[in-house]
Design an enzyme around this catalytic site. Structure first.
Site, mmCIF file in Angstrom:
data_model
loop_
_atom_site.group_PDB
_atom_site.id
_atom_site.type_symbol
_atom_site.label_atom_id
_atom_site.label_comp_id
_atom_site.label_asym_id
_atom_site.label_seq_id
_atom_site.Cartn_x
_atom_site.Cartn_y
_atom_site.Cartn_z
ATOM 1 N N HIS A 34 0.860 -1.185 0.000
ATOM 2 C CA HIS A 34 0.000 0.000 0.000
ATOM 3 C C HIS A 34 0.898 1.238 0.000
ATOM 4 C CE1 HIS A 34 1.118 0.146 4.202
ATOM 5 N NE2 HIS A 34 0.520 -1.014 4.444
ATOM 6 N N HIS A 37 4.016 1.289 2.275
ATOM 7 C CA HIS A 37 5.186 0.591 1.717
ATOM 8 C C HIS A 37 5.834 1.421 0.617
ATOM 9 C CE1 HIS A 37 2.624 -3.044 2.915
ATOM 10 N NE2 HIS A 37 3.723 -3.222 3.607
ATOM 11 N N GLY A 147 9.349 1.252 8.402
ATOM 12 C CA GLY A 147 8.304 2.229 8.698
ATOM 13 C C GLY A 147 8.153 2.496 10.192
ATOM 14 N N GLN A 148 8.003 3.762 10.522
ATOM 15 C CA GLN A 148 7.724 4.188 11.896
ATOM 16 C C GLN A 148 6.392 3.618 12.392
ATOM 17 O OE1 GLN A 148 9.498 5.720 14.110
ATOM 18 N NE2 GLN A 148 7.925 6.210 15.619
ATOM 19 N N LYS A 149 5.531 3.206 11.460
ATOM 20 C CA LYS A 149 4.278 2.545 11.827
ATOM 21 C C LYS A 149 4.550 1.422 12.830
ATOM 22 C CE LYS A 149 0.181 0.536 11.474
ATOM 23 N NZ LYS A 149 0.380 -0.840 11.181
ATOM 24 N N VAL A 176 2.274 6.619 6.997
ATOM 25 C CA VAL A 176 1.323 7.093 5.982
ATOM 26 C C VAL A 176 -0.083 6.712 6.445
ATOM 27 C CG1 VAL A 176 0.618 6.928 3.566
ATOM 28 C CG2 VAL A 176 3.053 6.873 4.170
ATOM 29 N N SER A 185 -2.437 -0.134 6.648
ATOM 30 C CA SER A 185 -1.933 -1.446 7.059
ATOM 31 C C SER A 185 -2.508 -2.492 6.111
ATOM 32 C CB SER A 185 -2.389 -1.764 8.492
ATOM 33 O OG SER A 185 -2.232 -3.150 8.752
ATOM 34 N N ARG A 187 -3.527 -5.137 6.978
ATOM 35 C CA ARG A 187 -4.615 -5.797 7.713
ATOM 36 C C ARG A 187 -5.916 -4.995 7.679
ATOM 37 N NH1 ARG A 187 0.053 -7.585 11.041
ATOM 38 N NH2 ARG A 187 0.016 -9.855 11.010
HETATM 39 P P1 AMP Z 1 4.831 -5.192 6.464
HETATM 40 O O1 AMP Z 1 4.598 -5.583 5.046
HETATM 41 O O2 AMP Z 1 3.581 -4.942 7.245
HETATM 42 O O3 AMP Z 1 5.817 -6.095 7.166
HETATM 43 O O4 AMP Z 1 5.540 -3.761 6.399
HETATM 44 C C1 AMP Z 1 6.718 -3.587 5.656
HETATM 45 C C2 AMP Z 1 7.308 -2.246 6.011
HETATM 46 O O5 AMP Z 1 6.362 -1.218 5.711
HETATM 47 C C3 AMP Z 1 7.612 -2.120 7.511
HETATM 48 O O6 AMP Z 1 8.839 -1.432 7.676
HETATM 49 C C4 AMP Z 1 6.437 -1.314 8.011
HETATM 50 O O7 AMP Z 1 6.742 -0.568 9.167
HETATM 51 C C5 AMP Z 1 6.175 -0.400 6.838
HETATM 52 N N1 AMP Z 1 4.815 0.149 6.883
HETATM 53 C C6 AMP Z 1 3.663 -0.538 7.077
HETATM 54 N N2 AMP Z 1 2.607 0.303 7.133
HETATM 55 C C7 AMP Z 1 3.105 1.565 6.985
HETATM 56 C C8 AMP Z 1 2.528 2.872 6.975
HETATM 57 N N3 AMP Z 1 1.212 3.065 7.130
HETATM 58 N N4 AMP Z 1 3.351 3.931 6.808
HETATM 59 C C9 AMP Z 1 4.689 3.753 6.669
HETATM 60 N N5 AMP Z 1 5.294 2.546 6.673
HETATM 61 C C10 AMP Z 1 4.516 1.465 6.835
#
Ligand code: AMP
Length: 284
Positions: A34, A37, A147-149, A176, A185, A187
Site C-alpha cells: 500500500h 510501503h 516504517g515508523q508505523k 502514511v 496497514s 490488515r
Molecule cells: P509489512 O509488510 O507490514 O511487514 O511492512 C513492511 C514495512 O512497511 C515495515 O517497515 C512497516 O513498518 C512499513 N509500513 C507498514 N505500514 C506503513 C505505513 N502506514 N506507513 C509507513 N510505513 C509502513
C-alpha cells in the site's frame, strides 16, 4: 522491469553483478503493498542508486493463533506497484528457501522487544529479528528503510544492527495514513464496514493525548487514561495496550520529560489487530 529473484543463488548473482560503487537500498515487506510501503520505496529510491524490495510472509513472526494463513497475498498487484515505483528487483523466497529443515539459530533482542507487542506476541520479535538479519546478510544493502508505523520493530532492528555490527544504515519512514487518520496497514482489508468506521478513533486517541501533553499534562498514567477514554467511545474497539514509553529504550516512564515519549497503542476490532503510535516531543 522489476526482476523477480526467487532463491538465494539468484539474489547473490544479481547482487554480485551490480556496478561497483552503486549504493543499494532495501525495503523488506510482507507484501499486500500500500502507499505506506511505497513511501519507503520512494525514500530508498531517493537515497540509493539501485533499490530492491523483498516480499516474504515470515512464518517465524506469527503466533500459533495469528493470521499467517489468511494474510493477503495479491502478488500480481504488488509486482505492478514495484514496477511503477522503479524498483529494480524483488526477492520473493519460498518459506523453505529461508528456513531449510534443521535451522536452529535465532536472533533474540532482549530489551526493547520485551514490552508492548513483545509482551502480547511472544516470539514475534525473535521472528522479525531473525528474518531481518538473514535478509540483510543475503541482500547486503548499504541502507534499509523501515516504517515508523512499527516503531518497536524499528527499535529492535536498530539495536540488532548496532549490537551485531551489521554494516548497514537503517532509516525510518514516517507513518502514511488515510484521510481520516487510520494508519495504512495490509490488515485494514479485514475490517468490516462498521469496524472501519470506528478505527480512526485509534489515531484520534493519540492526537488527543498529544494535545493534553502540549497543554501541560505530563503524567504518563494520566495520559494513557485519556487515550483509553477516547477508544472507549466505540464498543467495537477492544484495547490491548495504550502506553507512554521512553522513545528509545521503550522502558516505562512515570512522567514525560526532556526525552519526550513514544505513545503506543494496540487494539482489536473484531478479529483484526491494529497498532499505531505517535512520538511526543521533549518537554521544553
Ligand atoms: P509489512 O509488510 O507490514 O511487514 O511492512 C513492511 C514495512 O512497511 C515495515 O517497515 C512497516 O513498518 C512499513 N509500513 C507498514 N505500514 C506503513 C505505513 N502506514 N506507513 C509507513 N510505513 C509502513
Amino acid at each position: 522491469m522489476t526482476l523477480i529473484l526467487r532463491d538465494k543463488a539468484a539474489l547473490r548473482a544479481w547482487r554480485a553483478a551490480l556496478p561497483a560503487g552503486a549504493r543499494l537500498g532495501f525495503v523488506p515487506t510482507m507484501g499486500a503493498l500500500h502507499e505506506g510501503h511505497m513511501s519507503l520505496m520512494a525514500q530508498a529510491r531517493a537515497a540509493a542508486d539501485v533499490v530492491i524490495a523483498s516480499i516474504f510472509v515470515n512464518p517465524l513472526q506469527f503466533g500459533p493463533n495469528e493470521d499467517l494463513s489468511r494474510y493477503p497475498r495479491p502478488l500480481e498487484a504488488d509486482l505492478e506497484k514495484l514496477e511503477k515505483a522503479g524498483v529494480e528487483a524483488v526477492f520473493l523466497p519460498a518459506a523453505e528457501e529461508m528456513y531449510p529443515p534443521g535451522a536452529s539459530t535465532f536472533v533474540e533482542e532482549t530489551m526493547v522487544s520485551a514490552p508492548l507487542c513483545g509482551a502480547v506476541r511472544p516470539g514475534h520479535f525473535r521472528g522479525v529479528a531473525t528474518v531481518v538479519l538473514k535478509l540483510l546478510n543475503l541482500v547486503q544493502p548499504h541502507l534499509a528503510v523501515f516504517g515508523q508505523k512499527d516503531a518497536q520493530q524499528c527499535a529492535v532492528i536498530e539495536r540488532m544492527v548496532r549490537d551485531f555490527d551489521v554494516p548497514v544504515e537503517i532509516r525510518r519512514g514516517p507513518i502514511v495514513r488515510e484521510a481520516d487518520g487510520l494508519a495504512l496497514s495490509s490488515r485494514n482489508v479485514y475490517l468490516s464496514p462498521q469496524d472501519r468506521a470506528a478505527a480512526p478513533l485509534i489515531h484520534q486517541s493519540l492526537r488527543t493525548v498529544e494535545a493534553a501533553y502540549l497543554a501541560g499534562e505530563h503524567d504518563a498514567e494520566a495520559l494513557a487514561r485519556i487515550g483509553l477514554g477516547v477508544l472507549a467511545r466505540s464498543a467495537r474497539i477492544v484495547p490491548q495496550y495504550w502506553e507512554v514509553r521512553d522513545p528509545e529504550s521503550l522502558g516505562a516512564i512515570a512522567t514525560v520529560g526532556a526525552r519526550g515519549a513514544l505513545l503506543a497503542v494496540a487494539a482489536h476490532l473484531g478479529s483484526t489487530r491494529l497498532i499505531d503510535n505517535l512520538v511526543l516531543p521533549p518537554r521544553p
